[in-house]
Design an enzyme around this catalytic site. Structure first.
Site, short mmCIF file in Angstrom:
data_model
loop_
_atom_site.label_atom_id
_atom_site.label_comp_id
_atom_site.label_asym_id
_atom_site.label_seq_id
_atom_site.Cartn_x
_atom_site.Cartn_y
_atom_site.Cartn_z
N LYS A 288 56.52 -3.25 33.27
CA LYS A 288 55.39 -3.18 34.36
C LYS A 288 55.51 -3.95 35.26
O LYS A 288 54.83 -5.10 35.29
CB LYS A 288 54.26 -3.31 33.43
N GLU B 58 63.50 -6.15 23.17
CA GLU B 58 61.92 -6.31 23.43
C GLU B 58 61.52 -4.73 23.61
O GLU B 58 62.17 -4.01 24.09
CB GLU B 58 61.45 -7.31 24.47
N ASP B 59 60.21 -4.61 23.33
CA ASP B 59 59.77 -3.27 23.68
C ASP B 59 59.25 -3.27 25.33
O ASP B 59 59.78 -2.22 25.89
CB ASP B 59 58.57 -2.91 22.80
N ASP C 120 52.09 -0.26 20.13
CA ASP C 120 50.79 0.03 19.56
C ASP C 120 49.58 -0.38 20.30
O ASP C 120 49.63 -1.55 20.91
CB ASP C 120 50.82 -0.75 18.16
N LYS D 134 56.63 -6.42 16.15
CA LYS D 134 57.18 -5.33 15.51
C LYS D 134 57.60 -4.24 16.55
O LYS D 134 58.08 -3.29 16.20
CB LYS D 134 56.03 -4.79 14.84
N GLY D 135 56.95 -4.48 17.72
CA GLY D 135 57.26 -3.48 18.85
C GLY D 135 58.65 -2.98 19.10
O GLY D 135 58.65 -1.93 19.59
N ASP E 90 55.40 -7.31 30.29
CA ASP E 90 54.30 -6.96 31.00
C ASP E 90 54.07 -8.05 31.82
O ASP E 90 54.63 -8.03 32.96
CB ASP E 90 53.09 -6.91 29.87
N PHE F 274 48.29 1.08 30.03
CA PHE F 274 48.65 0.62 28.62
C PHE F 274 49.12 1.67 27.95
O PHE F 274 48.70 2.84 27.77
CB PHE F 274 47.21 0.18 27.99
N VAL F 275 50.60 1.45 27.32
CA VAL F 275 51.28 2.65 26.77
C VAL F 275 51.57 2.45 25.53
O VAL F 275 51.45 1.37 24.90
CB VAL F 275 52.63 2.76 27.40
N ARG G 260 52.82 3.60 16.84
CA ARG G 260 53.94 3.33 16.86
C ARG G 260 54.87 4.22 16.65
O ARG G 260 56.07 4.15 17.02
CB ARG G 260 54.28 1.88 15.84
P1 IMP Z 1 53.68 -10.03 28.27
O1 IMP Z 1 53.62 -11.42 27.62
O2 IMP Z 1 52.50 -9.92 29.24
O3 IMP Z 1 54.91 -9.66 28.90
O4 IMP Z 1 53.41 -9.39 26.93
C1 IMP Z 1 54.45 -8.83 26.05
C2 IMP Z 1 53.68 -8.18 24.86
O5 IMP Z 1 52.52 -7.52 25.00
C3 IMP Z 1 54.62 -6.91 24.45
O6 IMP Z 1 55.73 -7.47 23.78
C4 IMP Z 1 53.83 -6.01 23.80
O7 IMP Z 1 53.58 -6.55 22.50
C5 IMP Z 1 52.56 -6.34 24.42
N1 IMP Z 1 52.06 -5.42 25.62
C6 IMP Z 1 52.07 -5.51 26.75
N2 IMP Z 1 51.93 -4.34 27.53
C7 IMP Z 1 51.59 -3.40 26.52
C8 IMP Z 1 51.59 -1.76 26.56
O8 IMP Z 1 51.31 -1.08 27.50
N3 IMP Z 1 51.40 -1.41 25.33
C9 IMP Z 1 51.62 -1.84 24.00
N4 IMP Z 1 52.00 -3.45 23.97
C10 IMP Z 1 51.92 -4.03 25.22
#
Ligand code: IMP
Length: 191
Positions: free
Chosen positions: A146, A114-115, A174, A58-59, A118, A167-168, A180
């Site tokens: 990040k 994508e939001d 969220d 949903k992000g 990470d 963590f944002v 959100r």
């Molecule tokens: P990744 O697989 O580590 O790149 O994580 C991606 C997903 O983790 C994102 O689409 C978010 O849903 C969640 N996520 C990662 N970092 C944050 C953050 O700082 N705040 C909120 N959600 C996050």
């Protein structure tokens, strides 16, 4: 950084303290730039194949809604729902599709929205999966990145902001489904 509760309507206040990292004005300006870049890049392609903005639920929904309105081309919108297994704050890279797209992606120009990237595991998996559906092209727009947390090489074609390893929340992001609806990006500060 400034304290964020000033100027935030009462209905939008949350119990935890948080600080503003990226203002709604800065987000609006950057999203407009990304929309203009997408418009320029896809203007010559749109006659040959459809362009689909594909939001990752949903992000991405708030970013996607704003971004779509800055793309001056006849695009369509679709969504894909995914959930990661394991601890919510540690990405395992094992991703399950919980809601699939409503129309086939074959032959279309797909821009995944994508939001945040990470570790990069989620989007890496998703792009691999989408590539098997034979889109005409596949690109990635992410509001945030990040880089300090990166474990996968992911090319972000349209990036909003690079942020530190914090963590944002807000503007779609969220913690446990909250925050959100904040109009800016904030960092939750534990008292
Ligand atoms: P990744 O697989 O580590 O790149 O994580 C991606 C997903 O983790 C994102 O689409 C978010 O849903 C969640 N996520 C990662 N970092 C944050 C953050 O700082 N705040 C909120 N959600 C996050």
């Amino acid at each position: 950084m400034s304290t964020s509760t000033a100027g935030v309507p009462a209905w939008n206040r949350h119990p935890e303290p948080f600080e503003e990292l990226i203002s709604s004005q800065a987000i609006a300006a950057r999203v407009a730039e990304l929309g203009a870049a997408i418009t320029a890049d896809y203007a010559s392609l749109i006659d040959k194949a459809d362009v689909v903005l594909l939001g990752v639920l949903k992000g991405s929904v708030i970013f996607m809604a704003d971004l779509a309105r800055h793309i001056a081309l006849p695009i369509s919108l679709d969504f894909i729902g995914i959930s990661s297994y394991g601890d919510a704050t540690v990405s395992s890279g094992v991703v399950q599709i919980t809601q699939d797209v409503s129309r086939p992606l074959e032959g279309k120009h797909v821009i995944v929205v994508e939001d945040i990237v990470d570790t990069g595991h989620t989007v890496h998996y998703l792009l691999q999966n989408l590539a098997t559906r034979r889109p005409a092209s596949l690109k990635l727009a992410s509001l945030l990145h990040k880089p300090e947390r990166s474990e996968r090489d992911v090319a972000i074609d349209y990036l909003g902001f690079t942020i530190p390893n914090k963590f944002v929340v807000g503007y779609g992001l969220d913690i446990a489904q909250r925050y959100r609806n904040l109009p800016f990006i904030g960092v939750v500060t534990t008292p």
